[in-house]
Every structure is written in structure tokens, then in C-alpha cells.
Design an enzyme around this catalytic site. Structure first.
Site, PDB file in Angstrom:
ATOM      1  N   THR A  60       0.827  -1.208   0.000  1.00 12.75           N
ATOM      2  CA  THR A  60       0.000   0.000   0.000  1.00 12.75           C
ATOM      3  C   THR A  60       0.857   1.253   0.000  1.00 12.75           C
ATOM      4  OG1 THR A  60      -1.714  -1.207   1.192  1.00 12.75           O
ATOM      5  CG2 THR A  60      -1.844   1.194   1.230  1.00 12.75           C
ATOM      6  N   TYR A 146       4.055 -12.360   6.215  1.00 10.92           N
ATOM      7  CA  TYR A 146       2.949 -11.895   5.367  1.00 10.92           C
ATOM      8  C   TYR A 146       2.701 -12.913   4.263  1.00 10.92           C
ATOM      9  CZ  TYR A 146       0.555  -8.543   2.190  1.00 10.92           C
ATOM     10  OH  TYR A 146      -0.326  -7.902   1.361  1.00 10.92           O
ATOM     11  N   LYS A 174       0.292 -12.041   8.946  1.00 12.10           N
ATOM     12  CA  LYS A 174      -0.734 -11.325   8.186  1.00 12.10           C
ATOM     13  C   LYS A 174      -1.200 -12.284   7.100  1.00 12.10           C
ATOM     14  CE  LYS A 174      -1.617  -7.422   5.097  1.00 12.10           C
ATOM     15  NZ  LYS A 174      -1.038  -6.286   4.323  1.00 12.10           N
ATOM     16  N   ILE A 213      -4.559  -5.875   9.503  1.00 13.81           N
ATOM     17  CA  ILE A 213      -3.618  -4.940   8.884  1.00 13.81           C
ATOM     18  C   ILE A 213      -4.349  -4.401   7.673  1.00 13.81           C
ATOM     19  CG2 ILE A 213      -1.386  -4.654   7.766  1.00 13.81           C
ATOM     20  CD1 ILE A 213      -0.303  -6.841   9.628  1.00 13.81           C
TER      21      ILE A 213
END
Length: 317
Positions: A60, A146, A174, A213
Site C-alpha cells: 500500500t 505476510y 498477516k 492490517i
């Protein structure tokens, strides 16, 4: 160990306790350099709305469009300005173990509280290679792993997570595969954050996830705080779903970048290859802001449609 690293050393339990973490947007000046004034304003809005942590330079935040010098500078800046108010998690992962080690060393040296590590993408490795990669980077400090197969092209199998979960620096995962996977881990006591805004309410309240998240918390941090802290709220979750669907209709962070520009929270500057959403989608966003309430969104300017010519696309920076 450097003094800043000692000062900011955070326990793994501190990271495990986080409920709402924002994958923070990186805004730009018209020449493509970081707009730190706008970034600091975004960070301030996260903090006052109760967000507990930020991922700096994640997908992001467009870490993949940064040089490592830019990346580490932004982590250090975030720690220096906000590190006593919010946990700073630096995305220092890479598909090169050597690069991930070096970036993590630098990130912890400038004071980040934890690292985010992805599995090696494109040049994929075996399950044992994944274990070796993660064990190597876990040795450096508190770490969130992640798993996002839609981006890496490879799912991190549960067998790998179960093996590395015994490492004392392993904070959690995540997880973007879905809530069945979330429950598989939480049933075994592994800390999980949902990586999917559209699933995070149920992840948190039904499947045992610690929290999320989040991308959408860049826009509506207060509402996401309510969603993660105030118990089951299917009404609020449903209210946010059109916005979440809109955000991810094109690959993240295209929707977020467009929305923040329309809100006047950032300049309408895009580092290529990202380009803004078309006029039709921008009109939809204006209607969504009106439906949810402008007061729930970041910034204090009226939402605008913006003309195509208002956007600046930068290929060299």
C-alpha cells in the site's frame, strides 16, 4: 547496538497485542519525491483515531517503488516523529534473503519496532527454503510474516508457519488466504491479523484473529477502530463493504491513491505504473463519502471528483 535501536526495542508481546494496524500510504510531491508534510498529517490522523501500528513501505505504501535508501529513511522518519505514539513496522522483506537481512538490519538500527517479511516471490523456493529464509530474518527482531499468494504466486503452507512459529521473535502472520486458514492457526495459538478488509470483521470476532492490517483504515480510521474494538457490528461492517469493494476493484493501491487525492489529503501525484481510477469510479467515490459521512474520512476538505488533467504521473523520480 545503536542507541536508537536500544531505545525503541519492543517486545514480541507488544506486537502481538496490536488490533488495528494501517498499511500507511506514501504521498508524493509533483516531482515524485516523498511529501513528508502530507505523510505526517496522515500519520497524525491515524494516531488520533486510535490506530495502534503502521506498516511503512508495504504494498500500500509502495515500498516496491522506492529505493532502499528512501525506504529506510521513511522508516526512520516515522520512528523519529511518531514512534512513541504508535508501533512502526517496517516492510523490509525481499525475495533475496541477503537483501532482506540488510534491510532489516538497517530498519532495526533506525528504530523500527518490528519487521514485515513476505515469502520470496517470482524466484520461488521450496518449503524448506521458506523455513530457512524466515528463520534467518526472524533472528533479527520481532517479525510479522505476510502471506498473500495473489501477489507472490506462492502460498506459505501451514506446515512452514507451524515450524517457524516456535521462534521467539515470531509475532504472527498477516494472512490473506481466508478465514478458514485464520481459524486453523488461531486454534493452535498462532497470532493472526487478517490481511483482507472485507473479511476482517468476521476474522476478528468469529475466527479468532487479533485484528487487521488494513488499507481502508487510511480513509476511515475511526470506523475501523470501532470495527476492531467494540465487538461484533455487522451493521457497520455492511456499511463499509461498498467502500472496501470499490477500493479493491483495481489492484491496491490504485483506489486508495485516488480516494486520498479526491479527499484533498494528498496531492494527486502517482508514481508509475499506478494511474488514477477513471472518472466513473471517482464519481462513485464521491457518492460513497456522502453516504458514509464526510466526517468519518480523513482530511478536512470537501471531497472532489477531480479532472483527469489534475493528476500527475511520474516515471522518473
Amino acid at each position: 547496538m545503536r542507541s536508537l535501536e536500544v531505545k525503541n526495542r519492543t517486545s514480541v508481546d507488544d506486537i502481538k497485542s496490536l488490533r488495528l494496524v494501517t498499511a500507511i500510504k506514501t504521498p508524493y510531491l509533483p516531482d515524485g519525491r516523498f511529501d513528508l508534510e502530507a505523510y505526517d498529517a496522515l500519520m497524525h490522523m491515524q494516531i488520533i483515531n486510535g490506530v495502534e501500528g503502521v506498516i511503512v513501505g508495504g504494498t500500500t505504501g509502495e515500498g516496491h517503488l522506492m529505493s532502499w535508501d528512501e525506504h529506510i529513511m521513511l522508516i526512520g522518519h516515522t520512528v523519529n516523529c511518531f514512534g512513541t505514539s504508535i508501533k512502526v513496522i517496517g516492510n523490509t522483506g525481499s525475495n533475496s534473503t541477503r537483501e532482506a537481512i540488510h534491510a532489516s538490519e538497517q530498519g532495526f538500527a533506525v528504530g523500527m519496532h518490528a519487521a514485515l517479511h513476505i515469502n520470496p516471490y517470482y524466484g520461488k523456493t521450496s518449503s524448506q527454503g521458506l523455513v530457512s529464509h524466515f528463520e534467518t530474518v526472524l533472528s533479527m527482531g520481532p517479525t510479522i510474516i505476510y502471506n498473500v499468494p495473489s501477489r507472490t504466486g506462492q502460498d506459505i503452507p501451514p506446515s512452514v508457519i507451524h515450524m517457524v512459529s516456535q521462534n521467539p521473535n515470531m509475532a504472527g502472520v498477516k494472512e490473506c488466504v481466508g478465514n478458514n486458514r485464520v481459524k486453523e492457526y488461531t486454534d493452535k495459538g498462532i497470532v493472526i491479523w487478517s490481511g483482507n478488509d472485507n473479511e476482517c470483521h468476521d476474522s476478528r470476532w468469529t475466527y479468532g484473529a487479533n485484528g487487521v492490517i488494513s488499507v481502508v483504515s487510511n480513509l476511515v480510521p475511526g470506523l475501523m477502530h470501532d470495527l476492531m474494538f467494540r465487538g461484533k457490528n455487522p451493521s457497520l461492517n455492511s456499511k463499509l463493504m461498498p467502500l472496501i469493494d470499490w477500493l479493491f476493484r483495481e489492484p491496491n493501491p490504485i483506489g486508495l491513491n485516488t480516494a486520498l487525492a479526491q479527499l484533498g489529503a494528498i496531492r494527486p501525484v502517482f508514481r508509475l505504473p499506478y494511474v488514477p481510477l477513471p472518472l466513473e469510479r471517482r464519481l462513485e467515490f464521491v457518492s460513497m463519502v456522502e453516504a458514509i459521512g464526510r466526517e468519518n474520512f480523513v482530511g478536512d476538505k470537501d471531497v472532489q471528483v477531480l479532472d483527469d488533467d489534475d493528476f500527475i504521473l511520474v516515471g522518473r523520480y
